[in-house]
Design a protein around this motif. Structure first.
Motif, mmCIF file in Angstrom:
data_model
loop_
_atom_site.group_PDB
_atom_site.id
_atom_site.type_symbol
_atom_site.label_atom_id
_atom_site.label_comp_id
_atom_site.label_asym_id
_atom_site.label_seq_id
_atom_site.Cartn_x
_atom_site.Cartn_y
_atom_site.Cartn_z
ATOM 1 N N ASP A 81 -2.681 5.974 -0.681
ATOM 2 C CA ASP A 81 -2.439 4.925 -1.660
ATOM 3 C C ASP A 81 -1.521 3.891 -1.003
ATOM 4 O O ASP A 81 -0.488 4.259 -0.447
ATOM 5 C CB ASP A 81 -1.752 5.557 -2.894
ATOM 6 C CG ASP A 81 -1.781 4.639 -4.102
ATOM 7 O OD1 ASP A 81 -2.004 3.422 -3.933
ATOM 8 O OD2 ASP A 81 -1.580 5.149 -5.219
ATOM 9 N N SER A 82 -1.900 2.608 -1.084
ATOM 10 C CA SER A 82 -1.048 1.578 -0.476
ATOM 11 C C SER A 82 0.295 1.502 -1.202
ATOM 12 O O SER A 82 1.304 1.134 -0.611
ATOM 13 C CB SER A 82 -1.755 0.232 -0.483
ATOM 14 O OG SER A 82 -2.094 -0.105 -1.805
ATOM 15 N N VAL A 83 0.300 1.863 -2.479
ATOM 16 C CA VAL A 83 1.578 1.964 -3.213
ATOM 17 C C VAL A 83 1.657 3.373 -3.826
ATOM 18 O O VAL A 83 1.321 3.582 -4.990
ATOM 19 C CB VAL A 83 1.676 0.899 -4.327
ATOM 20 C CG1 VAL A 83 3.076 0.919 -4.941
ATOM 21 C CG2 VAL A 83 1.346 -0.482 -3.793
ATOM 22 N N MET A 128 0.259 12.753 -5.007
ATOM 23 C CA MET A 128 -0.072 11.332 -4.827
ATOM 24 C C MET A 128 -1.574 11.088 -4.971
ATOM 25 O O MET A 128 -1.994 10.109 -5.574
ATOM 26 C CB MET A 128 0.294 10.875 -3.406
ATOM 27 C CG MET A 128 1.736 10.536 -3.221
ATOM 28 S SD MET A 128 1.965 10.120 -1.461
ATOM 29 C CE MET A 128 3.745 10.227 -1.403
ATOM 30 N N THR A 129 -2.360 11.987 -4.379
ATOM 31 C CA THR A 129 -3.815 11.830 -4.417
ATOM 32 C C THR A 129 -4.310 11.914 -5.856
ATOM 33 O O THR A 129 -5.129 11.095 -6.294
ATOM 34 C CB THR A 129 -4.488 12.912 -3.539
ATOM 35 O OG1 THR A 129 -3.953 12.825 -2.223
ATOM 36 C CG2 THR A 129 -5.990 12.715 -3.486
ATOM 37 N N LEU A 158 5.323 10.142 8.001
ATOM 38 C CA LEU A 158 5.102 10.569 6.614
ATOM 39 C C LEU A 158 4.601 9.400 5.765
ATOM 40 O O LEU A 158 3.671 9.551 4.966
ATOM 41 C CB LEU A 158 6.393 11.158 6.038
ATOM 42 C CG LEU A 158 6.868 12.467 6.698
ATOM 43 C CD1 LEU A 158 8.259 12.854 6.200
ATOM 44 C CD2 LEU A 158 5.879 13.596 6.430
ATOM 45 N N LEU A 159 5.207 8.222 5.959
ATOM 46 C CA LEU A 159 4.741 7.025 5.243
ATOM 47 C C LEU A 159 3.281 6.746 5.559
ATOM 48 O O LEU A 159 2.497 6.366 4.682
ATOM 49 C CB LEU A 159 5.567 5.809 5.665
ATOM 50 C CG LEU A 159 6.744 5.432 4.786
ATOM 51 C CD1 LEU A 159 7.473 4.239 5.396
ATOM 52 C CD2 LEU A 159 6.280 5.081 3.369
ATOM 53 N N GLY A 160 2.904 6.945 6.820
ATOM 54 C CA GLY A 160 1.524 6.720 7.248
ATOM 55 C C GLY A 160 0.558 7.640 6.497
ATOM 56 O O GLY A 160 -0.519 7.209 6.056
ATOM 57 N N LEU A 161 0.945 8.903 6.329
ATOM 58 C CA LEU A 161 0.113 9.849 5.570
ATOM 59 C C LEU A 161 -0.038 9.364 4.129
ATOM 60 O O LEU A 161 -1.135 9.342 3.572
ATOM 61 C CB LEU A 161 0.744 11.248 5.578
ATOM 62 C CG LEU A 161 0.690 12.053 6.887
ATOM 63 C CD1 LEU A 161 1.535 13.322 6.781
ATOM 64 C CD2 LEU A 161 -0.755 12.426 7.223
ATOM 65 N N ALA A 162 1.089 8.962 3.535
ATOM 66 C CA ALA A 162 1.063 8.512 2.133
ATOM 67 C C ALA A 162 0.169 7.290 1.988
ATOM 68 O O ALA A 162 -0.596 7.175 1.018
ATOM 69 C CB ALA A 162 2.477 8.197 1.661
ATOM 70 N N GLN A 163 0.240 6.399 2.961
ATOM 71 C CA GLN A 163 -0.518 5.158 2.822
ATOM 72 C C GLN A 163 -2.002 5.336 3.090
ATOM 73 O O GLN A 163 -2.802 4.478 2.712
ATOM 74 C CB GLN A 163 0.108 4.052 3.661
ATOM 75 C CG GLN A 163 1.104 3.287 2.792
ATOM 76 C CD GLN A 163 2.166 2.560 3.565
ATOM 77 O OE1 GLN A 163 2.188 2.594 4.788
ATOM 78 N NE2 GLN A 163 3.052 1.894 2.852
ATOM 79 N N GLN A 164 -2.352 6.461 3.721
ATOM 80 C CA GLN A 164 -3.785 6.784 3.789
ATOM 81 C C GLN A 164 -4.317 7.139 2.396
ATOM 82 O O GLN A 164 -5.505 7.052 2.137
ATOM 83 C CB GLN A 164 -4.021 7.972 4.714
ATOM 84 C CG GLN A 164 -3.960 7.634 6.210
ATOM 85 C CD GLN A 164 -4.204 8.886 7.037
ATOM 86 O OE1 GLN A 164 -5.208 9.577 6.872
ATOM 87 N NE2 GLN A 164 -3.272 9.201 7.903
#
Lengths: 395, 395
Positions: free
Chosen positions: A60-62, B85-86, A52-58
């Motif tokens: 936004d890095s933060v 987030m996007t 899930l973190l990987g999806l989020a970081q695609q």
């Protein structure tokens, strides 16, 4: 008669597959069949939080803190449902609750929230109806109704806080090791599992680097007098029980903390260095105040932050490891420790004692040998019992 | 002046990857920049619901309904967080809400719940603070606070019900087709996109097999007078707008329903057959009452259930397809339809008309040719306008 109540916590590895969830269900059913009311706290399946973190970081890095909590909390929602389904399939009535449904109310600090209070009415109602209650660990809800997560070690915190709020008779932390050891068995192969550990010793072990339990979890359990048990999901034994105030071991264990650094400054800059650490939220493990220089011992990964704002004052940074002997006899064993290590040509750089621990700062490459030497002397061969103790004069 | 309010719904394919979520965000931002308040309803990422179902079915072929809802609802929680987030990353303030947070209250019917009411206060507060609000589709919460899911087509239902409750100016259903067509373009290549469709025609199209919108979604929008727009996530055009009571097309379209069956019984058993269908929740599409036998037309996948309890009475079961011409002129075109199909040696088995449709029962292998013949006559070449209509005498 009020039934006894057990809170059981299973981490990500324990619920990492459908097969493992079956094993988890067997532990839960055993506790239920023993006549307990059972509340279970689960983490997300191992790998899921990172996915899930990987999806989020695609994106936004933060990523937005609020939305990251919404995202990550879906992880425990999956595992809690699967555990409840498994119990239902095995003939035991189980109901899963999100952090919000379990009324785990936190502050507003997304990604690193603190539990403010738990309204246990829903859980108690379900327990009274004879259900096993499965609660999502690591998550809560703030007073606006937004989903929050508790940050590192969050599921342990959920479990022990729930145990406190429910006045549970025991909080069982299931993990992939079968208890609290006298030292990290990967470093000291002769390390022994401790059947019982007192709270003050466990707190000091956790504070000084033992990884088996997170420090806030131990502190909360101690403060609320909730007996904590650490045991393995994949093994059948009673694990280690943490309870009480008084230790039975002269030396309880040896905690190892690697990847530390001494940050050295001119004597005059020491107070501003410690102030900087405080402002940046960097924990100081030790302060060294020599005649011609001074320094603080901090985690190595905090050095970069410190250098960013304080680089002109920092003379040098040196990697070290910390070895802490924990137990009521520990402060009295400092001189003997130095003697034993000197025999092996291991240099003890600094010493810091409390009334129940002695922390030695040594070079990183010496940590394995030093740990084995001290463990062998003070724990395996019980040297502390057979020899008169020497009062340490170093501070 | 009250801002106009648009509800946009994006299905699983539309949010199927981080790249696609970016495209979704652009549609949302366009609506926001056009001066609208925007509420967005999202499904789970495509594949996610099946992945979660797969996990559940490793545990139990019929998992507990309550826990299945807990499990599946995690799917939309992931996609709604990623969409929010996007938008945040792109500089637009967005807040995601679960079904429970959005106060979408349903009945207690797990896996197939019906929305009872929506308390729009939270959404309205967020809109007034100028946020874009992202709501999890397909899910709600019952009055006990348990998570529920709405069953098939649930996200469309969420969107249109939210649009009704919020008195939205338009409910936009984004999908992978760019609008409502006069017929399925995979069957009739000359099918045309309809810019505007009236509610009665759209309801009849959906009822008789058009897949673009679920029937309850159309019915709710009609009942609450919420203009519905169907448009493509992956294409820039205005799609099809569904609104109003009066059609502008003499024939609006031709709906195709495959995989139907005539279940035939002795004349005397017809009433008990229809009663059985009712008890089993099987929808009857047509009743045939001939001199020496009788039958009902039902979905083919319902036949097994029917045979289980009624096998001794069933003479035979025959696969058929249904072709329904929809529009105010449609009932008057039955004789001409039969004439046109007879020229192609296509046998029309049964006919059933309403005041705005004519449903022909034909053999499955004839459906493509028949659809093209009727579409060509009544829609492409507008035969209905140029010829006097013939009153159908068949019933």
């Amino acid at each position: 008669m009020k039934k006894s109540l057990v809170v059981q916590k299973f981490g990500g590895t324990s619920v990492g597959s459908i097969e493992r969830i079956h094993t988890v269900a067997e532990h839960i059913i055993k506790a239920k069949n023993d006549g307990n009311q059972v509340v279970v706290v689960v983490s997300a399946m191992s790998g899921e939080t990172n996915r899930l973190l990987g999806l989020a970081q695609q994106i936004d890095s933060v990523p937005t803190a609020r939305e990251l909590d919404v995202l990550l909390s879906a992880g425990e929602q999956v595992s809690m449902a699967l555990v409840a389904m498994t119990l239902n399939k095995m003939g035991y009535s189980a109901r899963s609750l999100t952090g919000a449904q379990a009324s785990i109310v936190t502050d507003n600090h997304h990604n690193d929230a603190t539990i403010k209070h738990i309204d246990t009415r829903t859980i108690n109602e379900l327990l009274e109806q004879d259900h096993i209650v499965i609660v999502a660990g690591f998550q809560g809800v703030n007073e606006n109704g937004d989903i929050t997560t508790l940050g590192r070690g969050g599921s342990d915190t959920s479990a022990v806080t729930l145990a406190g709020a429910l006045q549970a008779d025991e909080c069982q932390i299931f993990t992939d090791v079968d208890g609290v050891y006298t030292c990290d068995p990967r470093v000291v192969p002769t390390a022994q599992k401790l059947d019982v550990v007192d709270f003050p010793s466990m707190e000091e072990m956790a504070r000084k680097g033992a990884k088996v339990l997170h420090l806030p979890c131990v502190q909360y359990a101690w403060h609320h007098q909730v007996p904590l048990r650490v045991l393995s999901t994949f093994d059948v034994n009673d694990g280690s029980l943490i309870k009480g105030e008084v230790g039975t071991h002269p030396v309880c264990g040896i905690a190892i903390q690697r990847d530390m650094a001494i940050v050295c400054v001119h004597h005059d800059s020491l107070s501003s260095l410690t102030k900087q650490c405080q402002m940046l939220g960097i924990e100081i493990w030790n302060v060294i105040d020599e005649a011609d220089w001074a320094g603080v011992v901090v985690k190595h990964d905090a050095c970069a932050k410190l250098e960013l704002v304080f680089s002109d004052k920092i003379r040098n940074t040196e990697l070290v490891s910390l070895l802490t002997t924990v137990g009521l006899q520990a402060p009295h064993l400092v001189a003997r420790s130095c003697e034993l290590l000197a025999e092996k040509h291991i240099d003890v750089r600094y010493i810091s004692t409390t009334n129940q621990s002695a922390m030695l700062t040594i070079a990183p490459q010496d940590v394995v040998e030093a740990a084995n030497v001290l463990h062998s002397a003070f724990i395996t061969s019980d040297e502390v019992i057979h020899e008169p103790v020497i009062q340490a004069s170093l501070g």
